[in-house]
Design a protein around this motif. Sequence first.
Motif, PDB file in Angstrom:
ATOM      1  N   UNK A 298       0.771  -1.234   0.000  1.00 50.26           N
ATOM      2  CA  UNK A 298       0.000   0.000   0.000  1.00 50.26           C
ATOM      3  C   UNK A 298       0.803   1.286   0.000  1.00 50.26           C
ATOM      4  N   UNK A 299       2.128   1.185   0.115  1.00 50.88           N
ATOM      5  CA  UNK A 299       2.984   2.379   0.145  1.00 50.88           C
ATOM      6  C   UNK A 299       3.634   2.588  -1.223  1.00 50.88           C
ATOM      7  N   UNK A 300       3.521   3.798  -1.788  1.00 53.67           N
ATOM      8  CA  UNK A 300       4.150   4.039  -3.088  1.00 53.67           C
ATOM      9  C   UNK A 300       5.674   4.020  -2.985  1.00 53.67           C
ATOM     10  N   UNK A 301       6.293   3.478  -4.028  1.00 54.66           N
ATOM     11  CA  UNK A 301       7.748   3.540  -4.123  1.00 54.66           C
ATOM     12  C   UNK A 301       8.111   4.856  -4.779  1.00 54.66           C
ATOM     13  N   UNK A 302       9.362   5.231  -4.696  1.00 55.19           N
ATOM     14  CA  UNK A 302       9.832   6.487  -5.279  1.00 55.19           C
ATOM     15  C   UNK A 302       9.560   6.567  -6.771  1.00 55.19           C
ATOM     16  N   UNK A 303      10.391   7.286  -7.500  1.00 57.67           N
ATOM     17  CA  UNK A 303      10.188   7.408  -8.946  1.00 57.67           C
ATOM     18  C   UNK A 303       9.984   6.031  -9.574  1.00 57.67           C
ATOM     19  N   UNK A 304       8.995   5.936 -10.458  1.00 58.56           N
ATOM     20  CA  UNK A 304       8.685   4.636 -11.025  1.00 58.56           C
ATOM     21  C   UNK A 304       8.771   4.615 -12.538  1.00 58.56           C
ATOM     22  N   UNK A 305       8.551   3.465 -13.077  1.00 57.89           N
ATOM     23  CA  UNK A 305       8.590   3.200 -14.508  1.00 57.89           C
ATOM     24  C   UNK A 305       8.483   1.704 -14.695  1.00 57.89           C
ATOM     25  N   UNK A 306       9.053   1.192 -15.743  1.00 54.07           N
ATOM     26  CA  UNK A 306       9.024  -0.255 -15.996  1.00 54.07           C
ATOM     27  C   UNK A 306       9.785  -1.030 -14.926  1.00 54.07           C
ATOM     28  N   UNK A 307      10.784  -0.396 -14.337  1.00 55.00           N
ATOM     29  CA  UNK A 307      11.562  -1.003 -13.259  1.00 55.00           C
ATOM     30  C   UNK A 307      11.494  -0.091 -12.042  1.00 55.00           C
ATOM     31  N   UNK A 308      11.562  -0.698 -10.885  1.00 53.20           N
ATOM     32  CA  UNK A 308      11.578   0.064  -9.635  1.00 53.20           C
ATOM     33  C   UNK A 308      12.463  -0.677  -8.645  1.00 53.20           C
ATOM     34  N   UNK A 309      12.905   0.022  -7.617  1.00 55.03           N
ATOM     35  CA  UNK A 309      13.733  -0.582  -6.576  1.00 55.03           C
ATOM     36  C   UNK A 309      12.953  -0.602  -5.272  1.00 55.03           C
ATOM     37  N   UNK A 310      13.065  -1.716  -4.553  1.00 56.57           N
ATOM     38  CA  UNK A 310      12.361  -1.900  -3.284  1.00 56.57           C
ATOM     39  C   UNK A 310      13.325  -2.463  -2.252  1.00 56.57           C
ATOM     40  N   UNK A 311      13.359  -1.830  -1.101  1.00 55.05           N
ATOM     41  CA  UNK A 311      14.165  -2.320   0.029  1.00 55.05           C
ATOM     42  C   UNK A 311      13.208  -2.900   1.072  1.00 55.05           C
ATOM     43  N   UNK A 312      13.094  -4.235   1.120  1.00 60.62           N
ATOM     44  CA  UNK A 312      12.192  -4.843   2.114  1.00 60.62           C
ATOM     45  C   UNK A 312      12.605  -4.478   3.530  1.00 60.62           C
ATOM     46  N   UNK A 313      11.611  -4.322   4.403  1.00 61.70           N
ATOM     47  CA  UNK A 313      11.867  -4.006   5.811  1.00 61.70           C
ATOM     48  C   UNK A 313      12.388  -5.216   6.576  1.00 61.70           C
ATOM     49  N   UNK A 314      12.126  -6.392   6.075  1.00 59.31           N
ATOM     50  CA  UNK A 314      12.526  -7.620   6.753  1.00 59.31           C
ATOM     51  C   UNK A 314      11.791  -8.797   6.154  1.00 59.31           C
ATOM     52  N   UNK A 315      11.890  -9.926   6.842  1.00 54.51           N
ATOM     53  CA  UNK A 315      11.259 -11.147   6.354  1.00 54.51           C
ATOM     54  C   UNK A 315       9.741 -11.048   6.486  1.00 54.51           C
ATOM     55  N   UNK A 316       9.037 -11.785   5.630  1.00 54.12           N
ATOM     56  CA  UNK A 316       7.579 -11.843   5.691  1.00 54.12           C
ATOM     57  C   UNK A 316       6.954 -11.681   4.317  1.00 54.12           C
ATOM     58  N   UNK A 317       5.628 -11.688   4.284  1.00 53.87           N
ATOM     59  CA  UNK A 317       4.871 -11.556   3.036  1.00 53.87           C
ATOM     60  C   UNK A 317       4.661 -10.092   2.692  1.00 53.87           C
ATOM     61  N   UNK A 318       4.716  -9.788   1.394  1.00 58.49           N
ATOM     62  CA  UNK A 318       4.433  -8.435   0.908  1.00 58.49           C
ATOM     63  C   UNK A 318       3.577  -8.532  -0.348  1.00 58.49           C
ATOM     64  N   UNK A 319       2.803  -7.477  -0.563  1.00 60.53           N
ATOM     65  CA  UNK A 319       1.956  -7.381  -1.758  1.00 60.53           C
ATOM     66  C   UNK A 319       2.513  -6.267  -2.636  1.00 60.53           C
ATOM     67  N   UNK A 320       2.921  -6.636  -3.848  1.00 60.52           N
ATOM     68  CA  UNK A 320       3.480  -5.683  -4.807  1.00 60.52           C
ATOM     69  C   UNK A 320       2.421  -5.413  -5.870  1.00 60.52           C
ATOM     70  N   UNK A 321       2.169  -4.136  -6.150  1.00 55.27           N
ATOM     71  CA  UNK A 321       1.174  -3.743  -7.150  1.00 55.27           C
ATOM     72  C   UNK A 321       1.816  -2.758  -8.108  1.00 55.27           C
ATOM     73  N   UNK A 322       1.564  -2.947  -9.404  1.00 54.22           N
ATOM     74  CA  UNK A 322       1.971  -1.975 -10.411  1.00 54.22           C
ATOM     75  C   UNK A 322       0.701  -1.483 -11.102  1.00 54.22           C
TER      76      UNK A 322
END
Length: 115
Positions: free
Chosen positions: A57-81
């Motif tokens: 639910x949190x937007x990542x910085x500048x986006x496009x076809x590729x994006x960078x994500x730094x996970x906070x730690x172990x566990x499940x995450x939901x990625x949406x484009x």
Amino acid sequence: AEAPPTALRRFEPPTRDDGPSILYPPDGAALDLPPLGRPLKLAARGGTGGLSWLVDGQPLGPSGRNALWRPDGAGWSRIVVVDHEGRSATARVRVLGEELPVQSRTLGDSWCPWC
């Protein structure tokens, strides 16, 4: 109008773009937590206009076809484009374990063949 040659009759007309799809990581993937705070590279194709990425639910910085994500730690995450027309694709991924030293990663930096 003449019919096209037999070989060309098998081609289907291009289909309408159904929106973006996530290339990496695929839905249901289990990913090692990147070492030393390195980001995971996210990759998508399709869609129209610019793409926006959200993780849990949190937007990542500048986006496009590729994006960078730094996970906070172990566990499940939901990625949406999401594309410019509001069409979206979702992947649920599981980040595993604790930070690993760079030397212990068997694939090095080649873990995303589409990026």
